[in-house]
Design a protein around this motif. Structure first.
Motif, PDB file in Angstrom:
ATOM      1  N   ILE A 201       0.820  -1.207   0.000  1.00 20.56           N
ATOM      2  CA  ILE A 201       0.000   0.000   0.000  1.00 20.56           C
ATOM      3  C   ILE A 201       0.852   1.254   0.000  1.00 20.56           C
ATOM      4  N   SER A 202       1.961   1.259   0.749  1.00 26.56           N
ATOM      5  CA  SER A 202       2.823   2.446   0.797  1.00 26.56           C
ATOM      6  C   SER A 202       3.465   2.694  -0.565  1.00 26.56           C
ATOM      7  N   ASP A 203       3.884   1.615  -1.234  1.00 27.51           N
ATOM      8  CA  ASP A 203       4.472   1.751  -2.571  1.00 27.51           C
ATOM      9  C   ASP A 203       3.454   2.315  -3.550  1.00 27.51           C
ATOM     10  N   LEU A 204       2.232   1.843  -3.455  1.00 23.30           N
ATOM     11  CA  LEU A 204       1.175   2.339  -4.337  1.00 23.30           C
ATOM     12  C   LEU A 204       0.917   3.823  -4.089  1.00 23.30           C
ATOM     13  N   LEU A 205       0.773   4.197  -2.839  1.00 23.33           N
ATOM     14  CA  LEU A 205       0.502   5.593  -2.518  1.00 23.33           C
ATOM     15  C   LEU A 205       1.641   6.499  -2.962  1.00 23.33           C
ATOM     16  N   TYR A 214      -7.892  12.636  -5.675  1.00 28.22           N
ATOM     17  CA  TYR A 214      -8.302  11.961  -4.447  1.00 28.22           C
ATOM     18  C   TYR A 214      -8.183  10.459  -4.632  1.00 28.22           C
ATOM     19  N   ILE A 215      -8.250   9.735  -3.514  1.00 32.63           N
ATOM     20  CA  ILE A 215      -8.279   8.281  -3.562  1.00 32.63           C
ATOM     21  C   ILE A 215      -9.474   7.790  -2.753  1.00 32.63           C
ATOM     22  N   MET A 216      -9.910   6.589  -3.095  1.00 33.85           N
ATOM     23  CA  MET A 216     -10.981   5.933  -2.354  1.00 33.85           C
ATOM     24  C   MET A 216     -10.535   4.531  -1.970  1.00 33.85           C
ATOM     25  N   LEU A 217     -11.125   4.006  -0.931  1.00 32.71           N
ATOM     26  CA  LEU A 217     -10.806   2.667  -0.426  1.00 32.71           C
ATOM     27  C   LEU A 217     -12.101   1.902  -0.245  1.00 32.71           C
ATOM     28  N   ASP A 218     -12.103   0.632  -0.594  1.00 31.33           N
ATOM     29  CA  ASP A 218     -13.293  -0.188  -0.363  1.00 31.33           C
ATOM     30  C   ASP A 218     -12.885  -1.596   0.020  1.00 31.33           C
ATOM     31  N   LEU A 262      -6.620  -0.371   8.804  1.00 32.04           N
ATOM     32  CA  LEU A 262      -6.068  -0.038   7.491  1.00 32.04           C
ATOM     33  C   LEU A 262      -6.477   1.374   7.089  1.00 32.04           C
ATOM     34  N   HIS A 263      -7.727   1.698   7.376  1.00 32.93           N
ATOM     35  CA  HIS A 263      -8.208   3.047   7.072  1.00 32.93           C
ATOM     36  C   HIS A 263      -7.373   4.106   7.788  1.00 32.93           C
ATOM     37  N   SER A 264      -7.082   3.884   9.044  1.00 31.42           N
ATOM     38  CA  SER A 264      -6.300   4.851   9.828  1.00 31.42           C
ATOM     39  C   SER A 264      -4.906   5.014   9.241  1.00 31.42           C
ATOM     40  N   ARG A 265      -4.330   3.907   8.812  1.00 25.27           N
ATOM     41  CA  ARG A 265      -2.995   3.949   8.230  1.00 25.27           C
ATOM     42  C   ARG A 265      -2.983   4.778   6.952  1.00 25.27           C
ATOM     43  N   ILE A 266      -3.962   4.547   6.080  1.00 22.37           N
ATOM     44  CA  ILE A 266      -4.014   5.266   4.813  1.00 22.37           C
ATOM     45  C   ILE A 266      -4.394   6.721   5.033  1.00 22.37           C
ATOM     46  N   ALA A 267      -5.325   6.961   5.951  1.00 22.16           N
ATOM     47  CA  ALA A 267      -5.736   8.332   6.255  1.00 22.16           C
ATOM     48  C   ALA A 267      -4.551   9.151   6.752  1.00 22.16           C
ATOM     49  N   GLY A 268      -3.713   8.538   7.577  1.00 21.45           N
ATOM     50  CA  GLY A 268      -2.536   9.229   8.082  1.00 21.45           C
ATOM     51  C   GLY A 268      -1.566   9.581   6.974  1.00 21.45           C
ATOM     52  N   TYR A 269      -1.350   8.641   6.069  1.00 22.31           N
ATOM     53  CA  TYR A 269      -0.464   8.883   4.934  1.00 22.31           C
ATOM     54  C   TYR A 269      -1.006  10.032   4.090  1.00 22.31           C
ATOM     55  N   ASN A 272      -0.567  13.424   5.675  1.00 18.33           N
ATOM     56  CA  ASN A 272       0.827  13.875   5.650  1.00 18.33           C
ATOM     57  C   ASN A 272       1.275  14.294   4.254  1.00 18.33           C
ATOM     58  N   ASN A 273       0.564  13.812   3.218  1.00 15.18           N
ATOM     59  CA  ASN A 273       0.944  14.110   1.845  1.00 15.18           C
ATOM     60  C   ASN A 273      -0.088  14.955   1.104  1.00 15.18           C
ATOM     61  N   SER A 274      -1.005  15.544   1.846  1.00 15.72           N
ATOM     62  CA  SER A 274      -2.006  16.456   1.279  1.00 15.72           C
ATOM     63  C   SER A 274      -2.830  15.793   0.177  1.00 15.72           C
ATOM     64  N   ILE A 275      -3.231  14.544   0.398  1.00 17.49           N
ATOM     65  CA  ILE A 275      -4.079  13.829  -0.544  1.00 17.49           C
ATOM     66  C   ILE A 275      -5.481  13.733   0.040  1.00 17.49           C
ATOM     67  N   VAL A 276      -6.479  14.054  -0.764  1.00 19.08           N
ATOM     68  CA  VAL A 276      -7.858  13.919  -0.319  1.00 19.08           C
ATOM     69  C   VAL A 276      -8.215  12.440  -0.273  1.00 19.08           C
ATOM     70  N   PHE A 277      -8.785  11.999   0.845  1.00 21.53           N
ATOM     71  CA  PHE A 277      -9.088  10.581   1.048  1.00 21.53           C
ATOM     72  C   PHE A 277     -10.561  10.390   1.333  1.00 21.53           C
ATOM     73  N   HIS A 278     -11.241   9.640   0.465  1.00 23.72           N
ATOM     74  CA  HIS A 278     -12.628   9.227   0.696  1.00 23.72           C
ATOM     75  C   HIS A 278     -12.616   7.729   0.953  1.00 23.72           C
ATOM     76  N   HIS A 279     -13.532   7.260   1.748  1.00 23.67           N
ATOM     77  CA  HIS A 279     -13.543   5.823   2.009  1.00 23.67           C
ATOM     78  C   HIS A 279     -14.979   5.340   2.182  1.00 23.67           C
ATOM     79  N   THR A 280     -15.152   4.057   1.921  1.00 23.74           N
ATOM     80  CA  THR A 280     -16.478   3.445   2.064  1.00 23.74           C
ATOM     81  C   THR A 280     -16.470   2.362   3.119  1.00 23.74           C
ATOM     82  N   VAL A 281     -15.383   2.219   3.881  1.00 23.21           N
ATOM     83  CA  VAL A 281     -15.310   1.173   4.900  1.00 23.21           C
ATOM     84  C   VAL A 281     -15.534   1.776   6.271  1.00 23.21           C
TER      85      VAL A 281
END
Length: 281
Positions: A201-205, A214-218, A262-269, A272-281
């Protein structure tokens, strides 16, 4: 044509549809348009396989594509008098799967949607979308977005779960190209493959952070008979994860705990990198 496409045998039929634009039940989307029935990619986790019941094909999901050859003409009729809204291309198929190279249905549909002033959200796994940059740039930027579905940056994992889909490299390169062209882009990290997606996930981000609005997670949804195929892949390539997957996917408490972490991990990233994060989980 990629080697996996040459080897992949799929049954293509030309059909006529009576309607094309459907009201969407997905929050945030008003309408959905699916130019094809069935999908070339054969993703083992796909729950759109329930659409098989609407096809006359005798083949299983991932083995056939029905091409709605009159789709552009039916679209014109469906759009007449329709209230303007956000149209999804697509929800139960990929609008840029391999048959689109020949039939160009998605391209013609986009031309009409651009002229009709509808907003469009595209979701695909294919870099074929680059063919249509000229059409995409006809949209006002606020009226168009292009998303790529990506679960991992590991091509071996991709081949196990998405055997006939375009490479991750091709998707990320297409994402970057569209972003450079000024087109609004996003990445759908979906479905999350428990204990597999998170390893890269870190490599992808890191790969996409400069190319997305923005990114989304499901989460992975077990339904429509997709568990059977998932089990086959797990037992063949990831037998050590089989019980862990069952623990996550079939226990509400474990599922909530896993995806929240997992959501918390991605939200934190993203924060820190000024990326808008939407999620459905």
């Amino acid at each position: 044509m990629a080697p996996e496409e040459i080897k992949h045998k799929i049954n293509i039929s030309e059909i006529y549809c009576n309607s094309l634009v459907s009201a969407s039940k997905i929050p945030g989307l008003d309408y959905t348009v699916n130019p094809y029935l069935g999908c070339w990619h054969g993703c083992v986790y796909c729950y759109a396989r329930y659409m098989t019941k609407f096809s006359k094909s005798k083949y299983q999901w991932g083995e056939f594509v029905d091409v709605k050859i009159n789709a552009p003409e039916i679209l014109k009729r469906d759009l007449f008098g329709l209230k303007k809204g956000l149209v999804s291309l697509s929800t139960v198929t990929d609008p840029y799967q391999v048959p689109e190279r020949k039939y160009r249905l998605t391209r013609r549909i986009l031309e009409d949607l651009a002229e009709s002033n509808f907003s469009v959200s595209i979701l695909t796994k294919s870099n074929l979308i680059l063919r249509d940059i000229d059409i995409l740039k006809k949209f006002n930027r606020k009226n168009l977005e292009v998303g790529f579905s990506i679960t991992t940056v590991d091509e071996n994992i991709r081949k196990h779960f998405e055997p006939n889909a375009p490479s991750i490299k091709d998707r990320i390169n297409a994402l970057k190209k569209l972003s450079e062209e000024g087109i609004k882009t996003w990445v759908f990290i979906a479905p999350v493959l428990p204990y597999i997606s998170e390893k890269t996930i870190s490599d992808l981000l890191n790969e996409i952070k400069h190319s997305v609005d923005y990114i989304m997670l499901d989460k992975l949804n077990i339904k429509s008979g997709n568990w059977y195929g998932i089990v086959k892949v797990l037992k063949k390539y990831y037998p050590f994860l089989f019980q862990k997957w069952k623990d996550v996917l079939f226990s509400k408490d474990n599922k909530r705990r896993y995806y929240n972490d997992l959501h918390s991990r991605i939200a934190g990233y993203c924060e820190n990198n000024s990326i808008v994060f939407h999620h459905t989980v």
